[in-house]
Design a protein around this motif. Structure first.
Motif, short mmCIF file in Angstrom:
data_model
loop_
_atom_site.label_atom_id
_atom_site.label_comp_id
_atom_site.label_asym_id
_atom_site.label_seq_id
_atom_site.Cartn_x
_atom_site.Cartn_y
_atom_site.Cartn_z
N VAL A 1 46.15 35.08 36.36
CA VAL A 1 46.23 36.29 35.53
C VAL A 1 44.94 37.10 35.64
CG1 VAL A 1 46.51 37.17 33.18
CG2 VAL A 1 47.83 35.20 33.94
N LEU A 2 43.79 36.42 35.59
CA LEU A 2 42.51 37.11 35.70
C LEU A 2 42.34 37.73 37.09
CD1 LEU A 2 40.16 34.52 33.93
CD2 LEU A 2 41.26 36.53 32.96
N ARG A 3 42.80 37.04 38.12
CA ARG A 3 42.69 37.58 39.46
C ARG A 3 43.63 38.77 39.65
NH1 ARG A 3 42.90 33.11 44.04
NH2 ARG A 3 42.35 34.99 45.24
N LEU A 4 44.81 38.70 39.06
CA LEU A 4 45.75 39.82 39.17
C LEU A 4 45.17 41.07 38.53
CD1 LEU A 4 48.74 40.66 39.94
CD2 LEU A 4 49.28 40.24 37.54
N ALA A 5 44.55 40.93 37.36
CA ALA A 5 44.01 42.08 36.62
C ALA A 5 42.61 42.48 37.10
CB ALA A 5 43.96 41.77 35.13
N ARG A 6 42.04 41.75 38.08
CA ARG A 6 40.70 42.05 38.60
C ARG A 6 39.68 42.14 37.46
NH1 ARG A 6 44.42 42.65 42.07
NH2 ARG A 6 44.21 43.88 43.99
N VAL A 7 39.70 41.16 36.58
CA VAL A 7 38.84 41.21 35.39
C VAL A 7 37.37 41.33 35.75
CG1 VAL A 7 38.07 39.86 33.41
CG2 VAL A 7 40.50 39.98 33.95
N SER A 8 36.96 40.68 36.83
CA SER A 8 35.53 40.65 37.16
C SER A 8 34.99 42.02 37.56
CB SER A 8 35.28 39.64 38.30
OG SER A 8 36.01 40.01 39.46
N THR A 9 35.86 42.95 37.99
CA THR A 9 35.38 44.28 38.39
C THR A 9 35.83 45.37 37.42
OG1 THR A 9 37.29 44.39 39.90
CG2 THR A 9 35.17 43.79 40.84
N ALA A 10 36.41 44.99 36.28
CA ALA A 10 36.85 45.98 35.30
C ALA A 10 35.69 46.54 34.49
CB ALA A 10 37.89 45.36 34.36
N PHE A 11 34.51 45.96 34.64
CA PHE A 11 33.36 46.41 33.85
C PHE A 11 32.99 47.86 34.15
CE2 PHE A 11 33.14 41.87 33.59
CZ PHE A 11 32.62 41.61 32.33
N GLY A 12 33.22 48.31 35.37
CA GLY A 12 32.94 49.69 35.71
C GLY A 12 33.81 50.66 34.95
N ALA A 13 35.09 50.31 34.79
CA ALA A 13 36.00 51.16 34.02
C ALA A 13 35.59 51.21 32.56
CB ALA A 13 37.44 50.65 34.16
N VAL A 14 35.18 50.07 32.02
CA VAL A 14 34.70 50.03 30.64
C VAL A 14 33.43 50.86 30.49
CG1 VAL A 14 33.80 48.52 28.82
CG2 VAL A 14 35.75 47.78 30.21
N ALA A 15 32.57 50.80 31.51
CA ALA A 15 31.29 51.51 31.45
C ALA A 15 31.48 53.01 31.30
CB ALA A 15 30.47 51.22 32.70
N GLY A 16 32.49 53.58 31.96
CA GLY A 16 32.72 55.01 31.85
C GLY A 16 33.02 55.45 30.42
#
Length: 325
Positions: free
Chosen positions: A11-26
């Motif tokens: 589930v974490l790999r499907l949602a690309r959780v490790s690289t979602a921080f950039g979207a949150v940063a915006g």
């Protein structure tokens, strides 16, 4: 513990959780900037809501929308992944398609829930961005001339969810341009198909120019016939410039070690998705808003740790350490 990791990891790999921080940063940058700069246009929600609630809403909206796009990509691209990326959760068999659909739908609901913190306009903007993400995954990524500017608009739109009336739009343009350049480098150096022809490159450049023109016009209208307000020191741009230089150095190092190919393309895309967090720290540090810059620095550190830790967890779950007799 390993059983739990094996169940959660797909589930974490499907949602690309490790690289979602950039979207949150915006979203966090726009939130912190709007609250910290006295002359910036703001909203009632940004002024009256506690900061922790706004940041939590921004995290849900950003990560949810990013996970929606990442999961949708894997669902629609399953036939290609069977040949090109057989280790992806859906085609690898670690996550059934039905469960993947639930993850995608849940991610969209989470993003809408997070956007409610910023008011009805933010919810409508999130739904508009979700539509753009759907169009990109269904069509845009197969047509580089359309996909690259569309992806850059999606990244820029992320930033405006908390405050659609933001007046200082240079950080939004910066991330939009960053997404455009990263998409082009990832596609070309990653040797993706179809290749970017001159016509496709020209069309993408035209789309970027049109979007840049729209942002310039909006900034001109909102700042009272000027593009750089007096309340933002010009030195503020030096910090994001330094961040861009650091990214260029990182890509160059990977190009030297890996050479052109799919692995380099994936590295560039991963760095590009995370780097808006670095820019967010830079913009706030550039205007001496060190409280907000500290929050963004924490997000950068958390993102870097998440990328490292999750990569090791995935490897440990799939290839456990054994003992030889």
């Amino acid at each position: 513990m390993r059983t739990l990791i094996l169940e959660v990891a797909p589930v974490l790999r499907l949602a690309r959780v490790s690289t979602a921080f950039g979207a949150v940063a915006g979203l966090w940058l726009t939130t912190l900037w709007s609250r910290a700069m006295p002359l910036e246009h703001t909203t009632r929600q940004l002024e009256e809501s506690p900061l922790w609630l706004l940041l939590a809403g921004g995290a849900l909206a950003g990560a949810g929308l990013y996970g929606f796009g990442a999961g949708l990509n894997d669902l629609l691209d399953a036939h290609r992944d069977r040949i090109l990326r057989p280790n992806r959760p859906i085609v690898g068999g670690s996550l059934p398609p039905e469960a993947a659909v639930s993850v995608v739908a849940g991610s969209l609901l989470i993003s809408v829930l997070g956007a409610t913190v910023f008011g009805t306009p933010a919810v409508l903007a999130t739904l508009f961005l979700a539509t753009a993400v759907l169009i990109f995954n269904a069509l845009g990524k197969f047509v580089p001339g359309i996909g690259m500017p569309l992806l850059s608009v999606i990244y820029a739109g992320h930033m405006l969810v908390p405050n659609l009336g933001l007046s200082f739009l240079l950080p939004v343009w910066w991330v939009m341009t960053h997404a455009m350049v990263v998409a082009g480098l990832s596609h070309s150096l990653g040797r993706k198909s179809p290749t970017i022809s001159r016509r496709a490159g020209g069309f993408a450049l035209f789309g970027w120019l049109v979007c840049s023109g729209v942002l310039v016009w909006l900034a001109w209208q909102r700042l009272g016939d000027e593009l750089w307000p007096d309340w933002v020191p010009w030195q503020a741009v030096l910090w994001p410039l330094a961040g861009a230089g650091l990214l260029a150095l990182q890509i160059w190092r990977r190009w030297r070690s890996l050479g052109p190919g799919p692995r380099l393309g994936e590295k560039i895309a991963r760095y590009g998705a995370f780097w808006p967090a670095v820019y967010g720290f830079g913009w706030l540090a550039g205007v001496n808003q060190w409280t907000g810059a500290g929050i963004m620095a924490g997000l950068v550190v958390a993102g870097a740790l998440a990328i490292t830790v999750l990569r090791e967890v995935y490897a440990l779950a799939e290839y456990p350490v054994g003992y030889r007799l």
